[in-house]
Design an enzyme around this catalytic site. Structure first.
Site, mmCIF file in Angstrom:
data_model
loop_
_atom_site.group_PDB
_atom_site.id
_atom_site.type_symbol
_atom_site.label_atom_id
_atom_site.label_comp_id
_atom_site.label_asym_id
_atom_site.label_seq_id
_atom_site.Cartn_x
_atom_site.Cartn_y
_atom_site.Cartn_z
ATOM 1 C CB SER A 121 5.111 -12.159 -1.305
ATOM 2 O OG SER A 121 5.700 -12.857 -0.230
ATOM 3 N NE ARG A 122 -0.030 -8.590 2.286
ATOM 4 C CZ ARG A 122 -0.506 -8.260 3.481
ATOM 5 N NH1 ARG A 122 -1.555 -8.875 3.983
ATOM 6 N NH2 ARG A 122 0.090 -7.332 4.188
ATOM 7 C CG ASN A 137 0.601 -15.884 12.220
ATOM 8 O OD1 ASN A 137 1.088 -17.001 12.281
ATOM 9 N ND2 ASN A 137 0.896 -15.035 11.246
ATOM 10 C CE1 TYR A 156 4.130 -16.658 13.995
ATOM 11 C CE2 TYR A 156 5.943 -16.845 15.562
ATOM 12 C CZ TYR A 156 5.423 -16.363 14.365
ATOM 13 O OH TYR A 156 6.211 -15.578 13.560
ATOM 14 C CB SER A 195 -0.462 -3.740 7.904
ATOM 15 O OG SER A 195 -1.648 -3.027 7.627
ATOM 16 C CE1 TYR A 249 0.297 -5.939 -2.001
ATOM 17 C CE2 TYR A 249 -0.732 -3.934 -1.174
ATOM 18 C CZ TYR A 249 -0.281 -5.217 -0.967
ATOM 19 O OH TYR A 249 -0.433 -5.810 0.260
ATOM 20 N N GLY A 250 -2.623 -5.455 -4.468
ATOM 21 C CA GLY A 250 -3.896 -5.763 -3.809
ATOM 22 C C GLY A 250 -4.459 -4.681 -2.906
ATOM 23 N N GLY A 251 -3.657 -4.238 -1.947
ATOM 24 C CA GLY A 251 -4.157 -3.272 -0.967
ATOM 25 C C GLY A 251 -4.608 -1.962 -1.598
ATOM 26 C CB CYS A 266 1.180 -6.372 13.938
ATOM 27 S SG CYS A 266 2.308 -5.029 13.554
ATOM 28 N N GLY A 267 0.277 -9.746 13.016
ATOM 29 C CA GLY A 267 -0.180 -11.007 13.587
ATOM 30 C C GLY A 267 -1.668 -11.288 13.613
ATOM 31 C CG ASP A 293 -7.158 -7.367 7.115
ATOM 32 O OD1 ASP A 293 -6.138 -7.220 7.816
ATOM 33 O OD2 ASP A 293 -7.458 -6.586 6.196
ATOM 34 N NE ARG A 306 -2.250 -1.342 3.576
ATOM 35 C CZ ARG A 306 -1.655 -0.588 4.482
ATOM 36 N NH1 ARG A 306 -1.709 0.751 4.381
ATOM 37 N NH2 ARG A 306 -1.030 -1.109 5.500
ATOM 38 C CG HIS A 360 -6.793 -3.136 10.236
ATOM 39 N ND1 HIS A 360 -5.504 -2.657 10.244
ATOM 40 C CD2 HIS A 360 -6.783 -4.200 9.387
ATOM 41 C CE1 HIS A 360 -4.747 -3.393 9.445
ATOM 42 N NE2 HIS A 360 -5.490 -4.339 8.920
ATOM 43 C CE LYS A 384 -6.907 -3.822 5.391
ATOM 44 N NZ LYS A 384 -5.587 -4.264 5.551
HETATM 45 N N1 LIG Z 1 7.260 -13.063 17.052
HETATM 46 C C1 LIG Z 1 6.028 -13.225 16.628
HETATM 47 N N2 LIG Z 1 5.752 -12.997 15.324
HETATM 48 C C2 LIG Z 1 4.484 -13.152 14.915
HETATM 49 C C3 LIG Z 1 3.448 -13.572 15.796
HETATM 50 N N3 LIG Z 1 2.289 -13.636 15.094
HETATM 51 C C4 LIG Z 1 2.600 -13.268 13.826
HETATM 52 N N4 LIG Z 1 3.925 -12.984 13.701
HETATM 53 C C5 LIG Z 1 4.629 -12.587 12.459
HETATM 54 O O1 LIG Z 1 4.090 -11.353 12.000
HETATM 55 C C6 LIG Z 1 4.035 -11.316 10.583
HETATM 56 C C7 LIG Z 1 2.677 -10.921 10.108
HETATM 57 O O2 LIG Z 1 1.692 -11.775 10.619
HETATM 58 P P1 LIG Z 1 0.206 -11.788 10.046
HETATM 59 O O3 LIG Z 1 -0.594 -12.684 10.948
HETATM 60 O O4 LIG Z 1 0.226 -12.132 8.621
HETATM 61 O O5 LIG Z 1 -0.190 -10.256 10.207
HETATM 62 P P2 LIG Z 1 -1.552 -9.470 9.846
HETATM 63 O O6 LIG Z 1 -1.812 -8.551 10.986
HETATM 64 O O7 LIG Z 1 -2.618 -10.432 9.493
HETATM 65 O O8 LIG Z 1 -1.130 -8.623 8.560
HETATM 66 P P3 LIG Z 1 -2.022 -7.857 7.426
HETATM 67 O O9 LIG Z 1 -2.564 -8.907 6.512
HETATM 68 O O10 LIG Z 1 -1.013 -6.978 6.779
HETATM 69 O O11 LIG Z 1 -3.095 -7.037 8.065
HETATM 70 C C8 LIG Z 1 4.463 -12.695 10.097
HETATM 71 O O12 LIG Z 1 5.785 -12.632 9.665
HETATM 72 C C9 LIG Z 1 4.348 -13.562 11.316
HETATM 73 O O13 LIG Z 1 5.265 -14.618 11.286
HETATM 74 C C10 LIG Z 1 3.787 -13.827 17.173
HETATM 75 O O14 LIG Z 1 2.954 -14.183 18.004
HETATM 76 N N5 LIG Z 1 5.085 -13.633 17.527
HETATM 77 O O1 LIG Z 2 -4.237 -3.982 2.570
HETATM 78 C C1 LIG Z 2 -3.237 -4.688 2.335
HETATM 79 O O2 LIG Z 2 -2.435 -4.483 1.441
HETATM 80 C C2 LIG Z 2 -3.016 -5.896 3.173
HETATM 81 C C3 LIG Z 2 -3.445 -5.737 4.548
HETATM 82 O O3 LIG Z 2 -4.265 -6.484 5.026
HETATM 83 C C4 LIG Z 2 -2.869 -4.647 5.341
HETATM 84 O O4 LIG Z 2 -1.931 -3.999 4.896
HETATM 85 O O5 LIG Z 2 -3.374 -4.440 6.466
HETATM 86 MN MN LIG Z 3 -4.675 -5.925 7.240
#
Ligand SMILES: Nc1nc2c(ncn2[C@@H]2O[C@H](COP(=O)(O)OP(=O)(O)OP(=O)(O)O)[C@@H](O)[C@H]2O)c(=O)[nH]1
Ligand SMILES: O=C([O-])CC(=O)C(=O)O
Ligand SMILES: [Mn+2]
Length: 589
Positions: A373-374, A257, A498, A251, A200-202, A253-254, A280, A72, A229, A209
């Protein structure tokens, strides 16, 4: 192609866009498999997407964007409200008349050599009272294919819309992918989005978004609901009761996961389960029972690939095994499979990196996949998908969790004292920047409610709206803050994160159910160390204390940062938040 709607407002708007962009062809997306199959074949022929190994990845495709178009672009994302003040200090503003003029110049004749696709889509289960309808006009098959994973598309949407005027008008053109003319214009007062010169997707999947957060946050302000969000997750206990929580993390930040987490063995064997509702975005409304209920407006996951593996997030990985589009990852030319950093220890030797250059993962120092990458995967592929994920009324929320990447300041978890204090905690969130947006990575910035790049209006008014919703909700969720990213002197993460995050979620649910007490601290309620279950975990009590420690010096700095940030809101900062800041300051004296 003949349209399947008589909605005069839709038809008039589309005529205007056709007049502006002059497409060679116009195709309505009807949502049928037949049509999507034909489009996939066409995009493979032109090289826009690449068919992957169908034995290993049935229905999966690969796509690459230009190296300067992989995240983005916040500095190119504009909020075009009539009055500048209504966009607020955190957004880039342009006067609508000027933005339309500039946009028209860029979109003029931009589709002359291409086909225009008209995608009717629903954010939220089709026909749900929570759902909203949008259109995306685009000249990219990649966008059509992604939108048909991420949202519900096709004729059924037109049937539900009827002749209503309540729809969002999105226009996207790749134009010539000129970075200098790349803009993502939002007109919240007109329900309109114009995005040009990006793929790009975002920036271009306008349901996500652009609509579901920037436009929808403004709609929520007007219509008494919230667009956030946030992931949504259900926690089932051994009695079979399910409690739902949402969590707002910036974004990368997990969120994905946490949304798909599998509880540690000690919990699983007792019968605990986690159900994914969304990863999300959450739309929240007050319902008749006096609680906040949330739906996931999306139908797929646009997830960060690097770091996703069998151990970190098996549910996400499994979600990508069929009908998925991979963008900007590495490719293995020997068997047409995909690879990204930390997927496994077996990178391709005969591959292409995300830029399309020959790449030997065993030898090269360069990354194979772009850090942002996504994968675009259908939500229904997810093994942990909740039976309630398409419930038209949503799920009732017990807790809202805020969090970010903080190396020092924020403890592993704490609870706010009440809704107002919780809004303060959310509004003062900060996090280190990630690769999800262009710019420097790892810089601490304020990111209130993880909405800094996504709030479609003045953020002071947004805080006011949060306070208002709390007042109107007789039984609001409890509000918490977490930080999985605290580091030791060597810069390593102290908390294993995790799936182990479940231990913290467990405490949060216990607090919501009044099953455990907590310790008062200057920033809110902290867990008693013995209430965080460390069974089966290689983490000493000392380390847990380090994770829960509140360092006076870093909080003094944090308070300075909050004051500076708050001062940018002027008159529109709610007085309740100023009071909360005073309380926090006093608590440290
Ligand atoms: N150290 C640590 N890293 C984490 C944890 N959870 C996620 N991560 C890392 O954070 C990064 C992003 O995690 P996502 O779960 O894809 O984050 P998101 O908030 O869904 O991201 P967007 O799709 O951009 O909104 C990855 O590289 C994960 O490996 C955790 O509990 N501890
Ligand atoms: O919008 C995007 O490109 C992907 C996403 O989930 C974020 O950045 O929070
Ligand atoms: Mn997001």
């Amino acid at each position: 192609m003949k349209s399947q709607t008589n909605n005069v407002d839709v038809l008039k708007w589309i005529d205007d866009v056709i007049l502006m962009t002059k497409p060679a062809n116009v195709i309505w997306i009807d949502g049928s498999d037949e049509q999507l199959t034909a489009l996939r074949e066409e995009a493979c022929r032109t090289g826009e997407i690449r068919l992957l190994n169908q034995d290993k990845y049935p229905g999966c495709y690969y796509h690459r964007t230009k190296p300067n178009d992989v995240a983005r672009m916040e500095n190119r994302t504009l909020i075009c409200s009539e009055k500048e003040i209504d966009a607020g200090p955190t957004n880039i503003w342009m006067k609508p008349s000027e933005a339309y003029k500039l946009g028209k110049k860029i979109f003029e004749n931009s589709m002359m050599d291409r086909t225009m696709y008209i995608i009717p889509y629903s954010m939220g289960p089709v026909g749900s009272p929570f759902a909203k309808i949008g259109f995306e006009i685009t000249d990219s098959i990649y966008v059509v294919l992604n939108m048909s994973i991420m949202t519900r598309v096709g004729q059924k949407i037109l049937n539900v819309l009827g002749d209503s005027k309540d729809f969002v008008k999105g226009v996207h053109s790749k134009c010539n992918l000129d970075e200098n003319n790349r803009y993502i214009f939002h007109f919240p007062e007109d329900n309109t989005i114009w995005s040009c010169n990006s793929a790009y997707g975002g920036n271009v999947l306008l349901g996500k978004k652009c609509f579901a957060l920037r436009i929808a946050s403004y709609q929520g302000l007007k219509e008494n609901w919230m667009a956030e969000h946030m992931l949504i997750l259900g926690i089932e206990n051994p009695k079979g009761e399910v409690k739902y929580v949402t969590a707002a993390f910036p974004s990368a930040c997990g969120k994905t996961n946490l949304a798909m987490l599998i509880p540690p063995e000690g919990y699983r064997s007792k019968g605990y389960k986690v159900w994914t509702v969304g990863d999300d975005i959450a739309w929240l409304r007050i319902r008749e029972d006096g609680r906040l209920w949330a739906i996931n407006p999306e139908a797929g996951f646009f997830g960060v690939a690097p770091g996703t593996n069998k151990k970190s997030n098996p549910n996400a990985l499994t979600s990508t095994y069929k009908d998925t589009i991979f963008t900007n990852v590495a490719i293995n030319l020997d068997d047409e499979t995909v690879w990204w950093e930390r997927l496994d220890n077996n990178p391709p030797e005969n591959g292409l990196d995300w830029k399309g250059n020959p790449w030997n993962g065993k030898k090269s120092k360069e990354k194979g996949a772009h850090p942002n990458s996504r994968f675009t995967a259908p939500a229904k592929n997810c093994p942990s998908i909740s039976p309630e994920w398409e419930s038209p009324e949503g799920v009732p929320i017990s807790a809202i969790i805020f969090g970010g990447r903080r190396a020092k300041t924020a403890p592993l978890v704490y609870q706010s004292r009440n809704w107002q204090h919780g809004v303060f905690v959310g509004s003062t969130m900060a996090s280190e920047t990630t690769a999800a947006a262009t710019g420097k990575v790892g810089v601490v910035r304020r990111d209130p409610m993880a909405m800094l790049p996504f709030c479609g209006y003045h953020m002071g008014d947004y805080f006011g709206h949060w306070l208002e919703i709390g007042k109107k909700t007789p039984n609001p969720p409890k509000i918490f803050h977490v930080n999985w990213f605290r580091t030791n002197d060597k810069g390593g993460f102290i908390w294993p994160g995790y799936s182990e995050n479940f231990r913290v979620i467990d405490w949060i649910i216990k607090r919501c159910e009044n099953e455990v007490e907590a310790v008062e601290s200057p920033i809110g309620f902290l867990p008693k160390a013995e209430d965080i279950n460390l069974e089966g975990l290689d983490l000493t009590a000392d380390k847990l204390n380090e994770l829960l420690d509140i360092d006076k010096e870093s909080w003094a700095k944090n308070i300075e940062g909050i004051e500076e940030f708050y001062s940018s809101f002027g008159e529109r900062l709610p007085k309740e938040l100023k009071q909360e800041l005073e309380v926090l300051k006093n608590n440290f004296i």
